[in-house]
Design a protein around this motif. Structure first.
Motif, short mmCIF file in Angstrom:
data_model
loop_
_atom_site.label_atom_id
_atom_site.label_comp_id
_atom_site.label_asym_id
_atom_site.label_seq_id
_atom_site.Cartn_x
_atom_site.Cartn_y
_atom_site.Cartn_z
N ALA A 1 -2.71 7.65 6.11
CA ALA A 1 -3.17 6.03 5.59
C ALA A 1 -2.86 5.17 6.95
O ALA A 1 -3.57 4.38 7.34
CB ALA A 1 -2.62 5.55 4.61
N ALA A 2 -1.77 5.44 7.26
CA ALA A 2 -0.97 4.52 8.57
C ALA A 2 -1.67 4.55 9.86
O ALA A 2 -1.98 3.81 10.63
CB ALA A 2 0.45 4.74 8.87
N GLY A 3 -2.12 6.02 9.94
CA GLY A 3 -2.71 6.25 11.33
C GLY A 3 -4.08 5.94 11.34
O GLY A 3 -4.87 5.73 12.31
N SER A 4 -4.73 5.52 10.00
CA SER A 4 -6.07 5.40 9.98
C SER A 4 -6.56 3.88 10.20
O SER A 4 -7.64 3.34 10.31
CB SER A 4 -6.71 5.91 8.42
OG SER A 4 -6.19 4.95 7.46
N SER A 5 -5.48 2.91 10.08
CA SER A 5 -5.72 1.60 10.19
C SER A 5 -4.79 0.74 10.93
O SER A 5 -3.47 0.96 10.44
CB SER A 5 -5.85 1.02 8.69
OG SER A 5 -5.56 -0.25 8.45
N VAL B 1 0.73 -1.19 0.02
CA VAL B 1 0.10 0.08 -0.08
C VAL B 1 0.79 1.35 0.06
O VAL B 1 0.57 2.08 -0.66
CB VAL B 1 -0.85 0.18 1.29
CG1 VAL B 1 -1.64 1.18 1.16
CG2 VAL B 1 -1.80 -1.23 1.22
N ALA B 2 1.97 0.99 0.85
CA ALA B 2 2.62 2.41 1.05
C ALA B 2 3.60 2.78 -0.46
O ALA B 2 3.67 3.88 -0.75
CB ALA B 2 3.96 2.34 1.97
N SER B 3 3.90 1.64 -1.13
CA SER B 3 4.81 1.90 -2.28
C SER B 3 3.61 2.57 -3.18
O SER B 3 4.02 3.43 -4.15
CB SER B 3 5.20 0.85 -2.80
OG SER B 3 4.71 -0.27 -2.93
N GLY B 4 2.41 2.15 -3.52
CA GLY B 4 1.36 2.55 -4.24
C GLY B 4 1.04 3.93 -4.12
O GLY B 4 1.01 4.55 -5.04
N ILE B 5 0.73 4.04 -2.60
CA ILE B 5 0.40 5.64 -2.61
C ILE B 5 1.53 6.46 -2.83
O ILE B 5 1.29 7.50 -3.57
CB ILE B 5 0.32 5.71 -0.99
CG1 ILE B 5 -0.87 5.00 -0.23
CG2 ILE B 5 0.31 7.26 -0.41
CD1 ILE B 5 -1.23 5.00 1.03
N ALA B 6 2.87 6.08 -2.35
CA ALA B 6 3.74 7.01 -2.86
C ALA B 6 3.99 7.39 -4.44
O ALA B 6 4.05 8.47 -4.82
CB ALA B 6 5.31 6.59 -2.48
N LEU C 1 -2.18 -1.06 8.56
CA LEU C 1 -1.24 -0.46 7.85
C LEU C 1 -0.45 0.55 8.71
O LEU C 1 0.61 1.13 8.09
CB LEU C 1 -2.16 0.86 6.91
CG LEU C 1 -3.16 0.15 6.01
CD1 LEU C 1 -3.71 1.21 5.10
CD2 LEU C 1 -2.45 -0.75 4.88
N ALA C 2 -0.42 0.28 9.96
CA ALA C 2 0.36 1.13 10.79
C ALA C 2 1.86 0.59 10.58
O ALA C 2 2.16 -0.37 10.32
CB ALA C 2 0.17 0.59 12.39
N ASP C 3 2.71 1.56 11.04
CA ASP C 3 4.10 1.53 10.57
C ASP C 3 4.44 1.12 9.33
O ASP C 3 5.79 0.52 8.93
CB ASP C 3 4.71 0.57 11.55
CG ASP C 3 4.51 0.67 13.33
OD1 ASP C 3 4.44 2.06 13.35
OD2 ASP C 3 4.27 -0.20 13.81
N MET C 4 3.92 1.24 8.28
CA MET C 4 4.16 1.08 6.75
C MET C 4 5.23 1.95 6.47
O MET C 4 5.22 3.28 6.98
CB MET C 4 3.08 0.86 5.89
CG MET C 4 2.48 2.20 5.69
SD MET C 4 0.69 1.97 4.42
CE MET C 4 0.10 3.31 4.60
N GLY C 5 5.81 1.88 5.39
CA GLY C 5 6.64 2.94 4.86
C GLY C 5 7.42 2.54 3.58
O GLY C 5 6.96 1.20 2.88
N THR C 6 8.11 3.19 2.78
CA THR C 6 8.36 2.99 1.52
C THR C 6 9.68 3.81 1.13
O THR C 6 9.76 4.95 1.56
CB THR C 6 7.22 3.19 0.45
OG1 THR C 6 7.70 2.55 -0.55
CG2 THR C 6 6.90 4.45 0.31
N THR C 7 10.43 3.30 0.16
CA THR C 7 11.55 4.03 -0.44
C THR C 7 10.87 4.58 -1.55
O THR C 7 9.64 4.19 -1.91
CB THR C 7 12.46 3.13 -1.03
OG1 THR C 7 12.31 2.41 -2.11
CG2 THR C 7 12.99 1.91 0.23
#
Lengths: 177, 262
Positions: B97-101, B58-63, B104-110
């Motif tokens: 998004a991480a704060g809402s679920s 999710v994080a890489s897609g959002i970025a 998804l908490a603690d997700m990240g991406t390069t």
């Protein structure tokens, strides 16, 4: 002639739909914000200097050995707020620290609480400590997460001191600080 | 999507041999409208997500999508300013998004992104995905990995030979989604002029961790770019393919500058 979808992903000739786009349908828009994330590097020294070989070395090695990318900040993210103790299985007697924020329980290398049992999913459940309360959430595990004597798997429950968790064949006692 | 003929584009992403989920994401964009194209140029992004339950993909897609959205609508002229705006928005969107679920908490991406506009390339970068410029058989790495081992090496704490097999080589010091006050995003100081035959190569660590820059160059030496993508991914998989593997290539087919840049 190469073919590309609307997001610029190269498509095989036989494809009608782009498999990459189907995976991520995220199209969220938000207004321009003034948030500033460009920060300087001061402070990284302190963060790295805390990484001496004795402190948290096990979790760091586990992260590296699993090949899984983790963030330095998440390793040192927060203070310990509770523990789990394995009551049976090959890890009987072993204790696991729970930290503020999210702790993932599972069999995957690099998990915050890495459990060795064939019936435990890679990411099985999470325990989150926020605003003074612990919540246990099942992460769509194959065999479910159970609390105390209940025979029904839980979706999300609040944890209290001395609760008994069951994941796969492993029972864990929960202790809060 | 129609891509203008002054470049050749190819890209490929593979889950690899061990993982069951591909947490990498990538995209390419160029406006159809010619005046918009002249104003904005073309965009390449590679992002490698991590953390949380399903959070990484999710994080890489959002970025990538946020960077694309900002690329198409930003009022700024300078590509580096556009990239800075887009990374700021991506960071905020991932934190929201991480704060809402819980999942998804603690997700990240390069996130590594390049804008190529009127023959000049600008870069934005956080994490350990990389951008190379391959020119005349040599690969120039345009980005510095934001990794603990890189930091330890630059401080002289470990030797270069120790980097590849260091037990903590997968620890990032910066990523989108990190609340650490020490997180940094790097942007190119000056746009780089591209010349005919240059190849921009964006990849996740699933590729550059297993395939050297020299090997990438020799694979790129002749042949179609899409074949080169496949060859690079296949080589990484033959070497274990422990991580997701993503590569994106853009080759300059025309001379964009009156005088070839030195």
């Amino acid at each position: 002639m190469a073919k590309f979808c609307k997001n610029g992903h190269q498509m095989e000739d036989g494809w009608d739909d782009c498999p990459y786009c189907q995976r991520t349908g995220y199209q969220r828009q938000r207004p321009a914000s003034s948030s500033k994330t460009r920060l300087d590097g001061t402070g990284l020294s302190a963060e790295i200097n805390r990484l001496d070989a004795t402190q948290d070395y096990r979790s760091l090695s586990a992260a590296g050995a699993g090949g899984k990318t983790v963030l330095l900040a998440s390793i040192h993210r927060s203070p310990v707020v509770g523990w789990l103790v394995a009551l049976n299985g090959v890890q009987k007697g072993e204790d696991f620290r729970l930290r503020e924020g999210q702790n993932v329980l599972g069999s995957a290398p690099g998990s915050d609480v890495q459990l060795q049992d064939a019936a435990i999913s890679a990411k099985h459940a999470s325990i989150r400590y926020k605003d003074g309360a612990f919540s246990l959430t099942d992460l769509d595990s194959t065999n479910g997460t159970f609390l105390n004597d209940s025979q029904e798997p839980i979706a999300r429950e609040t944890l209290k001191d001395n609760d008994l968790l069951r994941l796969g064949e492993v029972s864990l006692k929960f202790k809060c600080l | 999507m129609k891509i203008r003929g002054d470049v050749e584009l190819a890209n490929l992403s593979d889950v690899g041999c061990i993982r069951t989920v591909n947490e990498d994401y990538f995209l390419y964009a160029e406006p159809e409208d010619q005046s918009e194209f002249m104003r904005r140029g073309r965009l390449l992004v590679v992002a490698d997500g991590m953390g949380g339950h399903q959070g990484g993909e999710v994080a890489s897609g959002i970025a990538a999508q946020i960077v694309r959205n900002v690329f198409f609508r930003s009022e700024r002229d300078s590509p580096v300013d556009v990239l800075a705006e887009s990374f700021d928005e991506a960071q905020q969107a991932i934190l929201d998004a991480a704060g809402s679920s819980e999942e998804l908490a603690d997700m990240g991406t390069t996130c590594s992104a390049a804008i190529v506009k009127q023959g000049w390339a600008s870069f934005g970068h956080i994490g350990d995905s990389r951008i190379y410029l391959v020119r005349e058989g040599s690969a120039l790495q345009m980005t510095e990995d934001h990794t603990l081992v890189n930091e330890l090496f630059s401080r002289g704490a470990i030797a270069r030979e120790e980097i590849e097999n260091h037990p903590q080589r997968n620890v990032l010091t910066s990523a989108l989604g990190s609340l650490s006050p020490n997180a940094v995003i790097n942007f190119s100081e000056e746009p780089m002029p591209l010349k005919r035959g240059d190849v921009l190569l964006l990849c996740s660590d699933g590729l550059h961790g297993l395939v050297s820059a020299e090997e990438m160059c020799s694979i790129l030496d002749g042949g179609a770019l899409s074949d080169a993508c496949r060859s690079m991914v296949d080589l990484a998989k033959r070497r274990g393919g422990a991580d997701n593997i993503t590569v994106q290539l853009l080759k300059v087919k025309e001379e964009w500058h009156d005088r070839s840049p030195d």
